[in-house]
Design a protein around this motif. Structure first.
Motif, mmCIF file in Angstrom:
data_model
loop_
_atom_site.group_PDB
_atom_site.id
_atom_site.type_symbol
_atom_site.label_atom_id
_atom_site.label_comp_id
_atom_site.label_asym_id
_atom_site.label_seq_id
_atom_site.Cartn_x
_atom_site.Cartn_y
_atom_site.Cartn_z
ATOM 1 N N PRO A 1 93.022 -96.476 2.646
ATOM 2 C CA PRO A 1 91.885 -95.878 1.945
ATOM 3 C C PRO A 1 90.837 -95.358 2.932
ATOM 4 O O PRO A 1 90.746 -95.848 4.063
ATOM 5 N N PRO A 2 90.053 -94.353 2.530
ATOM 6 C CA PRO A 2 89.057 -93.776 3.451
ATOM 7 C C PRO A 2 87.946 -94.779 3.767
ATOM 8 O O PRO A 2 87.148 -95.119 2.889
ATOM 9 N N ALA A 3 87.893 -95.225 5.017
ATOM 10 C CA ALA A 3 86.964 -96.283 5.410
ATOM 11 C C ALA A 3 85.510 -95.816 5.334
ATOM 12 O O ALA A 3 84.597 -96.635 5.208
ATOM 13 N N ASP A 4 85.307 -94.470 5.391
ATOM 14 C CA ASP A 4 83.924 -93.986 5.356
ATOM 15 C C ASP A 4 83.393 -93.817 3.931
ATOM 16 O O ASP A 4 82.216 -93.515 3.735
ATOM 17 N N ASP A 5 84.241 -94.035 2.936
ATOM 18 C CA ASP A 5 83.764 -93.994 1.550
ATOM 19 C C ASP A 5 82.914 -95.248 1.311
ATOM 20 O O ASP A 5 83.367 -96.374 1.552
ATOM 21 N N PRO A 6 81.652 -95.093 0.854
ATOM 22 C CA PRO A 6 80.763 -96.265 0.740
ATOM 23 C C PRO A 6 81.312 -97.349 -0.201
ATOM 24 O O PRO A 6 81.158 -98.541 0.070
ATOM 25 N N THR A 7 81.989 -96.935 -1.286
ATOM 26 C CA THR A 7 82.533 -97.942 -2.216
ATOM 27 C C THR A 7 83.686 -98.696 -1.552
ATOM 28 O O THR A 7 83.785 -99.926 -1.647
ATOM 29 N N PRO B 1 80.867 -108.358 -13.552
ATOM 30 C CA PRO B 1 81.520 -107.300 -14.331
ATOM 31 C C PRO B 1 80.878 -105.923 -14.136
ATOM 32 O O PRO B 1 81.595 -104.922 -14.012
ATOM 33 N N ALA B 2 79.538 -105.873 -14.088
ATOM 34 C CA ALA B 2 78.886 -104.565 -13.992
ATOM 35 C C ALA B 2 79.214 -103.898 -12.658
ATOM 36 O O ALA B 2 79.570 -102.716 -12.607
ATOM 37 N N THR B 3 79.146 -104.665 -11.565
ATOM 38 C CA THR B 3 79.461 -104.109 -10.242
ATOM 39 C C THR B 3 80.910 -103.647 -10.196
ATOM 40 O O THR B 3 81.228 -102.594 -9.635
ATOM 41 N N ALA B 4 81.807 -104.455 -10.792
ATOM 42 C CA ALA B 4 83.237 -104.100 -10.777
ATOM 43 C C ALA B 4 83.455 -102.777 -11.511
ATOM 44 O O ALA B 4 84.178 -101.903 -11.029
ATOM 45 N N ARG B 5 82.810 -102.656 -12.693
ATOM 46 C CA ARG B 5 82.985 -101.426 -13.474
ATOM 47 C C ARG B 5 82.457 -100.213 -12.704
ATOM 48 O O ARG B 5 83.097 -99.166 -12.642
ATOM 49 N N GLU B 6 81.265 -100.382 -12.113
ATOM 50 C CA GLU B 6 80.678 -99.269 -11.347
ATOM 51 C C GLU B 6 81.574 -98.874 -10.173
ATOM 52 O O GLU B 6 81.825 -97.689 -9.936
ATOM 53 N N THR C 1 87.556 -94.091 -8.975
ATOM 54 C CA THR C 1 88.483 -93.239 -9.744
ATOM 55 C C THR C 1 87.946 -91.826 -9.936
ATOM 56 O O THR C 1 88.633 -90.973 -10.491
ATOM 57 N N THR C 2 86.719 -91.574 -9.505
ATOM 58 C CA THR C 2 86.209 -90.206 -9.610
ATOM 59 C C THR C 2 85.933 -89.607 -8.233
ATOM 60 O O THR C 2 85.605 -88.422 -8.135
ATOM 61 N N GLY C 3 86.062 -90.420 -7.168
ATOM 62 C CA GLY C 3 85.704 -89.943 -5.838
ATOM 63 C C GLY C 3 86.914 -89.636 -4.976
ATOM 64 O O GLY C 3 88.065 -89.604 -5.446
ATOM 65 N N ALA C 4 86.620 -89.494 -3.687
ATOM 66 C CA ALA C 4 87.660 -89.099 -2.729
ATOM 67 C C ALA C 4 88.734 -90.185 -2.559
ATOM 68 O O ALA C 4 89.878 -89.890 -2.201
ATOM 69 N N ALA C 5 88.361 -91.428 -2.834
ATOM 70 C CA ALA C 5 89.309 -92.531 -2.607
ATOM 71 C C ALA C 5 90.474 -92.509 -3.591
ATOM 72 O O ALA C 5 91.500 -93.149 -3.356
ATOM 73 N N LEU C 6 90.284 -91.766 -4.682
ATOM 74 C CA LEU C 6 91.327 -91.787 -5.727
ATOM 75 C C LEU C 6 92.695 -91.372 -5.184
ATOM 76 O O LEU C 6 93.721 -91.932 -5.579
ATOM 77 N N ALA C 7 92.691 -90.414 -4.239
ATOM 78 C CA ALA C 7 93.964 -89.925 -3.699
ATOM 79 C C ALA C 7 94.752 -91.041 -3.018
ATOM 80 O O ALA C 7 95.977 -91.011 -2.966
#
Ligand SMILES: Nc1ncnc2c1ncn2[C@@H]1O[C@H](COP(=O)(O)OP(=O)(O)OP(=O)(O)O)[C@@H](O)[C@H]1O
Length: 320
Positions: A247-253, A274-279, A285-291
């Motif tokens: 996974p992209p290590a520079d992605d903040p998530t 739960p809230a942190t997990a959902r966020e 799932t919407t960012g660059a890491a999805l690939a």
């Protein structure tokens, strides 16, 4: 399940070795095991689990403390565990030369099964544990898993009111493990058998155990039902991620999760509110890491999470 205590353990302390190299294997353990409950002992390697159950069986003398079995002091009646409990040790070499059927039948006779009933009792348990096909083979000539299963059969035969089992499912294939868990549940449900067992397989044990003691460094650090133990970490959910590639290590998530995750190759497990997990999942799932993401799941805590939260090491757990 009644109020009769199969075991009442108080202040149980046992040291192995002497002097500077000695190990305090059990350190003032208090435990009650009720009649008719399946009681699990979990803990990392070296936590003192085998030392505990060997004392419950009267095979090792405590340095201090008491073990009452059905209200009687085991110190004053050292033969009591051997008479009342079927025991599965870590290595069972005594029966190695006997064919499986003979080992089971001989044990049944020694435990008072009437001669006329031995054959049926023997055949029933071999069938229950899936051992019929190897009944005529000496234990020494079985695979490790089959031999272990045959030893489980000898521990269970004869309907002792208590079973003390040191890792009964370790080394068994999934079918055999299911047979063992089923056999234990049937004895508990039909005969009120008390079962004390050591296991590393928390995922499977969770559905079978009535209560669990978690040992660490010779001490009981938690003892409760699986449900209550899970409630103690129930604020959190478990986020499992499987990465297709790095996974992209520079992605903040990704960076945030990497700092919190227990990793197993490209599988990450993170416990989060739960809230942190959902966020986090939303951003992944919407960012660059999805690939890079192959699969993910969100789950409520399991007994495994409790174990890990309490300080158990994931390398000690079997995941099957
Ligand atoms: N005979 C012995 N002599 C010296 N030290 C011992 C002896 N038996 C056990 N120990 C030590 O006592 C501690 C507890 O051992 P025990 O076998 O009870 O742990 P365990 O929880 O059953 O571990 P495992 O999951 O690896 O089977 C460990 O540090 C172990 O090295």
């Amino acid at each position: 399940m009644g109020d009769v205590l199969s075991y009442a353990v108080r202040g149980l302390t046992r040291r192995h070795g002497v002097g500077g190299h000695s190990v305090l294997a059990n350190d003032r353990i208090d435990l009650d095991v009720r009649q008719g409950e399946v009681f699990g002992v979990l803990g990392p390697n070296g936590a003192g689990k085998t030392t505990l159950v060997r004392q419950l069986m009267g095979l090792l003398r405590p340095d201090a403390g008491t073990i009452m079995m059905f209200g009687r002091d085991v110190r004053a009646a050292p033969d009591l565990p051997a008479r009342l409990a079927g025991y599965l040790g870590q290595d069972d070499l005594a029966l190695a030369e006997l064919p499986v059927a003979t080992a089971v039948a001989t044990t049944a006779r020694m435990r008072g099964v009437p001669r006329a009933a031995v054959r049926e009792v023997r055949d029933d348990i071999l069938d229950e544990l899936g051992l019929t096909a190897v009944a005529d083979r000496p234990l020494a000539r079985l695979s490790g898993g089959q031999r272990r299963l045959a030893c489980v059969a000898t521990a269970l035969v004869g309907d002792r009111p208590v079973l003390v089992l040191d890792e009964p499912t370790t080394g068994l294939d999934p079918v055999a493990r299911r047979a063992v868990w089923g056999a234990l549940q049937r004895r508990r449900d039909a005969a009120g058998t008390t079962v004390v067992l050591i296991t590393h397989n928390v995922l499977e044990a969770e559905s079978v155990l009535d209560r669990v003691a978690v040992l660490e460094s010779g001490r009981v650090i938690a003892c409760d039902t699986p449900g209550q133990l899970k409630a103690s970490v129930s604020g959190d959910v478990r986020l499992d991620l499987a990465w297709r590639h790095e996974p992209p290590a520079d992605d903040p998530t990704v960076a945030m999760l990497a700092g919190l995750a227990t990793t197993n190759g490209r599988r990450w497990t993170v416990r989060l509110d739960p809230a942190t997990a959902r966020e986090a999942l939303g951003r992944l799932t919407t960012g660059a890491a999805l690939a890079a993401l192959d699969d993910f799941s969100l789950a409520t805590p399991s007994l495994e999470d409790v174990y890990l939260t309490l300080g158990g090491a994931s390398r000690d757990l079997e995941r099957t």
